[in-house]
Scaffold this motif. Sequence first.
Motif, PDB file in Angstrom:
ATOM      1  N   GLY A  48       0.813  -1.217   0.000  1.00 55.53           N
ATOM      2  CA  GLY A  48       0.000   0.000   0.000  1.00 55.53           C
ATOM      3  C   GLY A  48       0.841   1.258   0.000  1.00 55.53           C
ATOM      4  O   GLY A  48       0.543   2.233  -0.704  1.00 55.53           O
ATOM      5  N   ALA A  49       1.923   1.262   0.791  1.00 60.74           N
ATOM      6  CA  ALA A  49       2.825   2.422   0.833  1.00 60.74           C
ATOM      7  C   ALA A  49       3.519   2.602  -0.517  1.00 60.74           C
ATOM      8  O   ALA A  49       3.683   3.731  -0.993  1.00 60.74           O
ATOM      9  N   ALA A  50       3.908   1.499  -1.136  1.00 58.63           N
ATOM     10  CA  ALA A  50       4.546   1.578  -2.456  1.00 58.63           C
ATOM     11  C   ALA A  50       3.567   2.139  -3.492  1.00 58.63           C
ATOM     12  O   ALA A  50       3.961   2.957  -4.338  1.00 58.63           O
ATOM     13  N   ILE A  51       2.318   1.721  -3.423  1.00 59.83           N
ATOM     14  CA  ILE A  51       1.301   2.248  -4.345  1.00 59.83           C
ATOM     15  C   ILE A  51       1.129   3.745  -4.129  1.00 59.83           C
ATOM     16  O   ILE A  51       1.083   4.529  -5.086  1.00 59.83           O
ATOM     17  N   ALA A  52       1.038   4.167  -2.868  1.00 64.30           N
ATOM     18  CA  ALA A  52       0.874   5.591  -2.548  1.00 64.30           C
ATOM     19  C   ALA A  52       2.055   6.401  -3.081  1.00 64.30           C
ATOM     20  O   ALA A  52       1.864   7.472  -3.674  1.00 64.30           O
ATOM     21  N   LYS A  53       3.270   5.899  -2.895  1.00 61.77           N
ATOM     22  CA  LYS A  53       4.459   6.609  -3.380  1.00 61.77           C
ATOM     23  C   LYS A  53       4.446   6.733  -4.904  1.00 61.77           C
ATOM     24  O   LYS A  53       4.803   7.780  -5.459  1.00 61.77           O
ATOM     25  N   ASN A  54       4.024   5.684  -5.591  1.00 64.88           N
ATOM     26  CA  ASN A  54       3.989   5.724  -7.058  1.00 64.88           C
ATOM     27  C   ASN A  54       2.934   6.693  -7.574  1.00 64.88           C
ATOM     28  O   ASN A  54       3.181   7.425  -8.535  1.00 64.88           O
ATOM     29  N   PHE A  55       1.763   6.698  -6.959  1.00 63.74           N
ATOM     30  CA  PHE A  55       0.739   7.667  -7.373  1.00 63.74           C
ATOM     31  C   PHE A  55       1.216   9.092  -7.091  1.00 63.74           C
ATOM     32  O   PHE A  55       1.019   9.998  -7.901  1.00 63.74           O
ATOM     33  N   HIS A  56       1.841   9.292  -5.940  1.00 64.90           N
ATOM     34  CA  HIS A  56       2.357  10.611  -5.583  1.00 64.90           C
ATOM     35  C   HIS A  56       3.410  11.058  -6.589  1.00 64.90           C
ATOM     36  O   HIS A  56       3.394  12.195  -7.057  1.00 64.90           O
ATOM     37  N   ARG A  57       4.319  10.168  -6.944  1.00 65.24           N
ATOM     38  CA  ARG A  57       5.366  10.463  -7.922  1.00 65.24           C
ATOM     39  C   ARG A  57       4.758  10.816  -9.275  1.00 65.24           C
ATOM     40  O   ARG A  57       5.321  11.614 -10.034  1.00 65.24           O
ATOM     41  N   ALA A  58       3.591  10.238  -9.569  1.00 61.71           N
ATOM     42  CA  ALA A  58       2.910  10.511 -10.847  1.00 61.71           C
ATOM     43  C   ALA A  58       2.108  11.811 -10.813  1.00 61.71           C
ATOM     44  O   ALA A  58       1.436  12.139 -11.779  1.00 61.71           O
ATOM     45  N   GLY A  59       2.168  12.530  -9.684  1.00 63.92           N
ATOM     46  CA  GLY A  59       1.505  13.829  -9.620  1.00 63.92           C
ATOM     47  C   GLY A  59       0.182  13.852  -8.887  1.00 63.92           C
ATOM     48  O   GLY A  59      -0.455  14.892  -8.792  1.00 63.92           O
TER      49      GLY A  59
END
Length: 124
Positions: A48-59
């Motif tokens: 879940g944290a990895a998903i959140a970081k990836n969405f955040h990185r995508a803007g």
Amino acid sequence: MPWQRDGESVKYWSQSRSHLYELNRDYKLMPPKHHKVALITGAARRIGAAIAKNFHRAGYCVIVHYRHSKKEADALVETLNRARENSAAALCADLDDANGYEKLIADAHHIWKRLDVLINNASS
């Protein structure tokens, strides 16, 4: 021209990221109004944290849901907000309770007045 003055704020177009950033009167970076918002359940740790970081990185602005992992959720939100101010928030909800879903969605929508993506990652 990358800078545009608009009353009390200045708008800045980042060609490298293809985003329009809005700076307030004190030239403090504010999240763009067009940023999409993602709510990720069970986002405080692991996948879940990895998903959140990836969405955040995508803007995306991200809402980190947790049930018991407040410390981890707060640490993740702090890290994300350090990278881009006012772009992450944490919400606690018990999704074993049917009313927990409604409250989580309402609280999530209240933060940025929109919700574009829901990732159901929480386990029971």
